[in-house]
Design a protein around this motif. Structure first.
Motif, PDB file in Angstrom:
ATOM      1  N   GLY A  36       0.788  -1.229   0.000  1.00  0.00           N
ATOM      2  CA  GLY A  36       0.000   0.000   0.000  1.00  0.00           C
ATOM      3  C   GLY A  36       0.816   1.273   0.000  1.00  0.00           C
ATOM      4  N   ARG A  37       2.103   1.180  -0.243  1.00  0.00           N
ATOM      5  CA  ARG A  37       2.943   2.373  -0.257  1.00  0.00           C
ATOM      6  C   ARG A  37       3.019   2.955  -1.668  1.00  0.00           C
ATOM      7  NH1 ARG A  37       4.882   3.046   4.517  1.00  0.00           N
ATOM      8  NH2 ARG A  37       5.318   1.298   5.864  1.00  0.00           N
ATOM      9  N   HIS A  38       3.094   4.272  -1.713  1.00  0.00           N
ATOM     10  CA  HIS A  38       3.284   4.936  -3.005  1.00  0.00           C
ATOM     11  C   HIS A  38       4.718   4.697  -3.423  1.00  0.00           C
ATOM     12  CE1 HIS A  38       4.261   8.339  -5.671  1.00  0.00           C
ATOM     13  NE2 HIS A  38       3.076   8.034  -6.167  1.00  0.00           N
ATOM     14  N   LYS A  39       4.891   4.259  -4.659  1.00  0.00           N
ATOM     15  CA  LYS A  39       6.245   3.967  -5.144  1.00  0.00           C
ATOM     16  C   LYS A  39       6.622   4.973  -6.222  1.00  0.00           C
ATOM     17  CE  LYS A  39       4.184   0.392  -7.964  1.00  0.00           C
ATOM     18  NZ  LYS A  39       4.048  -0.965  -8.290  1.00  0.00           N
ATOM     19  N   ASN A  40       7.790   5.532  -6.078  1.00  0.00           N
ATOM     20  CA  ASN A  40       8.309   6.464  -7.076  1.00  0.00           C
ATOM     21  C   ASN A  40       8.986   5.681  -8.177  1.00  0.00           C
ATOM     22  OD1 ASN A  40       7.518   8.829  -5.808  1.00  0.00           O
ATOM     23  ND2 ASN A  40       9.347   8.888  -4.542  1.00  0.00           N
ATOM     24  N   LYS A  41       8.735   6.098  -9.395  1.00  0.00           N
ATOM     25  CA  LYS A  41       9.446   5.503 -10.521  1.00  0.00           C
ATOM     26  C   LYS A  41      10.858   6.082 -10.536  1.00  0.00           C
ATOM     27  CE  LYS A  41       5.157   5.176 -13.067  1.00  0.00           C
ATOM     28  NZ  LYS A  41       4.310   5.843 -14.034  1.00  0.00           N
ATOM     29  N   ASP A  42      11.782   5.366 -11.136  1.00  0.00           N
ATOM     30  CA  ASP A  42      13.183   5.805 -11.145  1.00  0.00           C
ATOM     31  C   ASP A  42      13.365   7.195 -11.740  1.00  0.00           C
ATOM     32  OD1 ASP A  42      13.876   3.414 -10.000  1.00  0.00           O
ATOM     33  OD2 ASP A  42      14.333   2.437 -11.909  1.00  0.00           O
ATOM     34  N   ARG A  65       2.944   7.150   6.683  1.00  0.00           N
ATOM     35  CA  ARG A  65       3.677   7.995   5.734  1.00  0.00           C
ATOM     36  C   ARG A  65       3.699   7.332   4.360  1.00  0.00           C
ATOM     37  NH1 ARG A  65       9.035   9.269   4.207  1.00  0.00           N
ATOM     38  NH2 ARG A  65       9.146  11.497   3.742  1.00  0.00           N
ATOM     39  N   ARG A  66       2.898   7.899   3.457  1.00  0.00           N
ATOM     40  CA  ARG A  66       2.774   7.415   2.073  1.00  0.00           C
ATOM     41  C   ARG A  66       2.352   5.950   1.989  1.00  0.00           C
ATOM     42  NH1 ARG A  66       6.193  10.059  -2.592  1.00  0.00           N
ATOM     43  NH2 ARG A  66       5.125  12.022  -2.480  1.00  0.00           N
ATOM     44  N   ARG A  67       1.570   5.489   2.971  1.00  0.00           N
ATOM     45  CA  ARG A  67       0.960   4.162   2.917  1.00  0.00           C
ATOM     46  C   ARG A  67      -0.542   4.369   2.868  1.00  0.00           C
ATOM     47  NH1 ARG A  67      -1.626   0.267   5.303  1.00  0.00           N
ATOM     48  NH2 ARG A  67      -1.027  -1.887   5.050  1.00  0.00           N
ATOM     49  N   TYR A  68      -1.190   3.717   1.918  1.00  0.00           N
ATOM     50  CA  TYR A  68      -2.608   3.968   1.670  1.00  0.00           C
ATOM     51  C   TYR A  68      -3.424   2.687   1.780  1.00  0.00           C
ATOM     52  CZ  TYR A  68      -0.789   8.364   0.062  1.00  0.00           C
ATOM     53  OH  TYR A  68      -0.155   9.575   0.013  1.00  0.00           O
ATOM     54  N   VAL A  69      -4.613   2.835   2.399  1.00  0.00           N
ATOM     55  CA  VAL A  69      -5.536   1.716   2.599  1.00  0.00           C
ATOM     56  C   VAL A  69      -6.835   2.040   1.864  1.00  0.00           C
ATOM     57  CG1 VAL A  69      -6.850   0.448   4.342  1.00  0.00           C
ATOM     58  CG2 VAL A  69      -4.539   1.229   4.865  1.00  0.00           C
ATOM     59  N   PRO A  70      -7.355   1.103   1.083  1.00  0.00           N
ATOM     60  CA  PRO A  70      -8.612   1.373   0.370  1.00  0.00           C
ATOM     61  C   PRO A  70      -9.767   1.618   1.332  1.00  0.00           C
ATOM     62  CG  PRO A  70      -7.548  -0.585  -0.499  1.00  0.00           C
ATOM     63  CD  PRO A  70      -6.810  -0.195   0.730  1.00  0.00           C
ATOM     64  N   ARG A  71     -10.595   2.596   1.008  1.00  0.00           N
ATOM     65  CA  ARG A  71     -11.829   2.830   1.747  1.00  0.00           C
ATOM     66  C   ARG A  71     -12.858   1.887   1.160  1.00  0.00           C
ATOM     67  NH1 ARG A  71     -10.995   8.005   1.156  1.00  0.00           N
ATOM     68  NH2 ARG A  71     -10.254   8.870   3.072  1.00  0.00           N
TER      69      ARG A  71
END
Length: 135
Positions: A36-42, A65-71
């Protein structure tokens, strides 16, 4: 006022379509389906990252911090489809309390689901929806 949507999927078909929906949402916002973390592309600039996260709070709740859980709330009269979803890579994203299921199933019998099995779960479903709306 922020726009937030709680996604409620019901039954085998609803949960299977919901699974594809969440895979798509994770892809659009560049959120890892495993943790669930946002990942940055290179080669991604910070502006591109901000565009991906601009509307992420519509369907996701930030749990860290930049971890997301679906509602999302997932409902079924039998645990089979939800167990399959929990065991998938995407399953670890969801809050465990938002999986609501009965013990048997209606066996494609609408009257059984509507008059007997469904009403047994309605209070629990309403409580989970209320809790998700208030958080």
């Amino acid at each position: 006022m922020p726009r937030e949507i709680v996604f409620i999927s019901v039954g085998q078909c609803g949960n299977q379509i919901g699974n594809v929906f969440w895979e798509t949402m994770c892809g659009e916002h560049n959120i890892d389906q495993g943790d669930g973390r946002h990942k940055n592309k290179d080669n991604e600039s910070s502006d591109e990252s901000m565009v991906e996260l601009e509307k992420v709070n519509v369907y996701f709740e930030e749990a860290g911090r930049r971890r997301y859980v679906p509602r999302s709330i997932l409902v079924d009269l039998e645990p089979g489809v939800l167990d399959t979803l929990k065991a998938s890579r995407l399953g670890s994203l969801f809050k465990p309390d938002n999986f609501i299921f009965g013990q048997s199933g209606a066996g494609n019998n609408w009257a059984l689901a509507h008059y007997q099995d469904g009403p047994e779960l309605i209070d629990e479903i309403c409580d989970v929806i209320r809790r998700e709306m208030e958080s």
